[in-house]
Write an enzyme that holds these catalytic residues in place. Structure first.
Site, PDB file in Angstrom:
ATOM      1  N   HIS A 213      -9.580   1.325   4.721  1.00  0.00           N
ATOM      2  CA  HIS A 213      -8.278   1.521   5.357  1.00  0.00           C
ATOM      3  C   HIS A 213      -8.569   2.513   6.611  1.00  0.00           C
ATOM      4  O   HIS A 213      -9.564   3.424   6.437  1.00  0.00           O
ATOM      5  CB  HIS A 213      -7.226   2.025   4.416  1.00  0.00           C
ATOM      6  CG  HIS A 213      -5.783   1.988   5.068  1.00  0.00           C
ATOM      7  ND1 HIS A 213      -5.623   3.051   5.910  1.00  0.00           N
ATOM      8  CD2 HIS A 213      -4.859   1.123   4.842  1.00  0.00           C
ATOM      9  CE1 HIS A 213      -4.128   2.552   6.270  1.00  0.00           C
ATOM     10  NE2 HIS A 213      -3.750   1.570   5.857  1.00  0.00           N
TER      11      HIS A 213
ATOM     12  N   GLY B 246       2.347   2.252  10.618  1.00  0.00           N
ATOM     13  CA  GLY B 246       3.474   3.511  10.571  1.00  0.00           C
ATOM     14  C   GLY B 246       4.157   4.051  11.675  1.00  0.00           C
ATOM     15  O   GLY B 246       4.673   4.790  11.713  1.00  0.00           O
TER      16      GLY B 246
ATOM     17  N   GLU C  48      -6.993   4.834   7.745  1.00  0.00           N
ATOM     18  CA  GLU C  48      -6.742   6.307   7.215  1.00  0.00           C
ATOM     19  C   GLU C  48      -8.069   6.933   6.738  1.00  0.00           C
ATOM     20  O   GLU C  48      -8.379   7.877   6.865  1.00  0.00           O
ATOM     21  CB  GLU C  48      -5.339   6.397   6.637  1.00  0.00           C
ATOM     22  CG  GLU C  48      -4.306   6.041   7.382  1.00  0.00           C
ATOM     23  CD  GLU C  48      -2.900   5.404   6.738  1.00  0.00           C
ATOM     24  OE1 GLU C  48      -2.681   5.700   5.459  1.00  0.00           O
ATOM     25  OE2 GLU C  48      -2.075   5.066   7.452  1.00  0.00           O
TER      26      GLU C  48
ATOM     27  N   SER D 114       3.316  -2.039  10.472  1.00  0.00           N
ATOM     28  CA  SER D 114       4.729  -2.173  10.552  1.00  0.00           C
ATOM     29  C   SER D 114       5.365  -3.484  10.217  1.00  0.00           C
ATOM     30  O   SER D 114       6.357  -3.933  10.790  1.00  0.00           O
ATOM     31  CB  SER D 114       5.147  -1.742  12.078  1.00  0.00           C
ATOM     32  OG  SER D 114       4.789  -0.399  12.174  1.00  0.00           O
TER      33      SER D 114
ATOM     34  N   GLU E  89      -5.593  -4.848  10.687  1.00  0.00           N
ATOM     35  CA  GLU E  89      -4.341  -3.756  10.832  1.00  0.00           C
ATOM     36  C   GLU E  89      -4.695  -2.862  12.055  1.00  0.00           C
ATOM     37  O   GLU E  89      -5.553  -1.888  12.079  1.00  0.00           O
ATOM     38  CB  GLU E  89      -4.244  -2.770   9.570  1.00  0.00           C
ATOM     39  CG  GLU E  89      -4.033  -3.355   8.197  1.00  0.00           C
ATOM     40  CD  GLU E  89      -3.616  -2.576   7.444  1.00  0.00           C
ATOM     41  OE1 GLU E  89      -2.433  -2.785   6.905  1.00  0.00           O
ATOM     42  OE2 GLU E  89      -4.288  -1.259   6.936  1.00  0.00           O
TER      43      GLU E  89
ATOM     44  N   ASN F 172       0.795  -1.353   0.139  1.00  0.00           N
ATOM     45  CA  ASN F 172      -0.137   0.041   0.042  1.00  0.00           C
ATOM     46  C   ASN F 172       0.915   1.087  -0.076  1.00  0.00           C
ATOM     47  O   ASN F 172       1.472   1.549   1.095  1.00  0.00           O
ATOM     48  CB  ASN F 172      -0.981  -0.036   1.206  1.00  0.00           C
ATOM     49  CG  ASN F 172      -1.720   1.092   1.444  1.00  0.00           C
ATOM     50  OD1 ASN F 172      -1.730   1.991   0.456  1.00  0.00           O
ATOM     51  ND2 ASN F 172      -2.285   1.419   2.440  1.00  0.00           N
ATOM     52  N   TRP F 173       0.881   1.712  -1.017  1.00  0.00           N
ATOM     53  CA  TRP F 173       2.092   3.199  -1.360  1.00  0.00           C
ATOM     54  C   TRP F 173       1.412   4.329  -0.726  1.00  0.00           C
ATOM     55  O   TRP F 173       2.123   5.192  -0.551  1.00  0.00           O
ATOM     56  CB  TRP F 173       2.259   3.190  -2.951  1.00  0.00           C
ATOM     57  CG  TRP F 173       2.917   2.142  -3.465  1.00  0.00           C
ATOM     58  CD1 TRP F 173       3.477   0.970  -2.933  1.00  0.00           C
ATOM     59  CD2 TRP F 173       3.443   2.199  -4.880  1.00  0.00           C
ATOM     60  NE1 TRP F 173       4.037   0.178  -4.131  1.00  0.00           N
ATOM     61  CE2 TRP F 173       4.313   0.940  -4.889  1.00  0.00           C
ATOM     62  CE3 TRP F 173       3.285   3.219  -5.981  1.00  0.00           C
ATOM     63  CZ2 TRP F 173       4.764   0.940  -6.221  1.00  0.00           C
ATOM     64  CZ3 TRP F 173       4.074   2.948  -7.079  1.00  0.00           C
ATOM     65  CH2 TRP F 173       4.731   1.702  -7.340  1.00  0.00           C
ATOM     66  N   LYS F 174       0.219   4.215  -0.350  1.00  0.00           N
ATOM     67  CA  LYS F 174      -0.514   5.515   0.079  1.00  0.00           C
ATOM     68  C   LYS F 174      -0.262   6.708  -0.567  1.00  0.00           C
ATOM     69  O   LYS F 174      -0.193   6.335  -2.017  1.00  0.00           O
ATOM     70  CB  LYS F 174      -0.046   5.790   1.715  1.00  0.00           C
ATOM     71  CG  LYS F 174      -0.141   4.392   2.632  1.00  0.00           C
ATOM     72  CD  LYS F 174      -0.047   4.614   4.107  1.00  0.00           C
ATOM     73  CE  LYS F 174      -0.087   3.177   4.675  1.00  0.00           C
ATOM     74  NZ  LYS F 174       0.068   3.444   6.112  1.00  0.00           N
TER      75      LYS F 174
ATOM     76  N   GLY G 136       2.861  -1.067   4.141  1.00  0.00           N
ATOM     77  CA  GLY G 136       2.767   0.376   4.006  1.00  0.00           C
ATOM     78  C   GLY G 136       4.208   0.716   3.442  1.00  0.00           C
ATOM     79  O   GLY G 136       4.749   0.627   2.531  1.00  0.00           O
ATOM     80  N   GLY G 137       5.019   1.354   4.611  1.00  0.00           N
ATOM     81  CA  GLY G 137       6.153   1.970   4.517  1.00  0.00           C
ATOM     82  C   GLY G 137       7.206   0.848   3.874  1.00  0.00           C
ATOM     83  O   GLY G 137       7.823   1.397   2.754  1.00  0.00           O
TER      84      GLY G 137
HETATM   85  P1  PGA Z   1       2.750   0.335   7.618  1.00  0.00           P
HETATM   86  O1  PGA Z   1       1.275   0.634   6.981  1.00  0.00           O
HETATM   87  O2  PGA Z   1       3.384  -0.959   6.932  1.00  0.00           O
HETATM   88  O3  PGA Z   1       3.432   1.502   7.176  1.00  0.00           O
HETATM   89  O4  PGA Z   1       2.679   0.070   8.984  1.00  0.00           O
HETATM   90  C1  PGA Z   1       0.232  -0.533   6.840  1.00  0.00           C
HETATM   91  C2  PGA Z   1      -0.815  -0.048   6.108  1.00  0.00           C
HETATM   92  O5  PGA Z   1      -1.310   1.085   6.350  1.00  0.00           O
HETATM   93  O6  PGA Z   1      -1.440  -0.611   5.374  1.00  0.00           O
END
Ligand code: PGA
Length: 257
Positions: free
Chosen positions: A94, A172, A96, A213, A166, A9-11, A234-235
């Protein structure tokens, strides 16, 4: 047997130019890894480019959101049929989106139905906040997000979904859940709720990822848990060693299989 699925997930990261360089740098390595679904989820603006870059590979592409209506006066929104031309998967609900853009379980439910109607594969996100975790509400939160999100879906539709557990406090933050903790939520509360709403075979068929994470150094522990079928990353999906992360995941999954 549930096929493992690793999604990046590149956001809101990477321009078309940056996405092009990045995908060129990882696509060969990523494509060589066997027996695992690999999905890249760039922002809308890079979907077409990334799709073209991976078109000769087994790598798939997903969007990070969409609207539930098929067309009309919804300025700024993207319809399922528009995504259908560009990708196979779509991340829905998600945390966010729930936290910053007011998404509700009812909206997520509409989006899941609209995505399925177009043959898109939803990755449906659920998870508790830190306060809810501290208050011991994880089971109640995850169960109610699922009940709301899956309303009026058939067992066959649910069996084909990917669910991403999640915990918001792990996203993050570098503070991943423990594999045993995440595995218990997935096994007992997520599969448990689906088993209550549908039946045990549906609960066992649905693929459930852990997210929060995940990195190359901890993905093996998550993949070793029998209830965890992959990761939403994500990251760490924005770095070249995402290839290493997926390779480790695939190796661990094939050892347990
Ligand atoms: P993260 O994000 O790996 O940076 O913790 C995961 C996500 O939000 O899908």
């Amino acid at each position: 047997m549930r096929r493992p699925i690793l999604a990046g997930n590149w956001k809101m990261n990477l321009t078309i130019a940056e996405a092009t360089d990045f995908v060129r740098s990882i696509r060969r390595g990523l494509n060589e890894i066997k027996d695992v679904d690999r999905v890249l989820c760039p922002p809308y603006t890079a979907l077409a480019t990334v799709g073209e870059l991976v078109s000769a590979t087994e790598i798939e592409v997903g969007a990070q959101n969409m609207y539930w209506e098929e067309k009309g006066a919804y300025t700024g929104e993207i319809a399922p049929s528009m995504l259908k031309e560009l990708c196979q998967y779509v991340i829905l609900g998600h945390s966010e989106r729930r936290a910053y853009f007011g998404e509700t379980d009812e909206g997520v439910n509409r989006k899941i139905k609209a995505a399925l109607a177009q043959g898109l594969k939803p990755i449906v996100c659920v998870g508790e906040t830190e306060d809810q975790y501290d208050a011991g509400e994880t089971e109640a939160v995850v169960s109610s997000q699922l009940r709301g999100g899956l309303t009026d879906l058939s067992a066959a539709q649910v069996a084909g979904l990917v669910i991403a557990y999640e915990p918001v406090w792990a996203i993050g933050t570098g503070k991943a859940a423990t594999p045993a903790g995440a595995g218990a939520v997935i096994g007992m509360h997520i599969r448990g709720t689906i088993s209550e709403l549908y039946d045990e075979s549906t609960a066992q068929a649905v693929r459930v990822q852990y997210g929060g994470s995940v990195k190359p150094s901890n993905v093996a522990e998550f993949m070793s848990h029998p209830d965890i079928d992959g990761a939403l990353v994500g990251g760490a999906s924005l770095k070249p060693d995402f290839v290493e992360l997926v390779r480790i995941a695939s190796e661990v999954a094939s050892q347990i299989a």
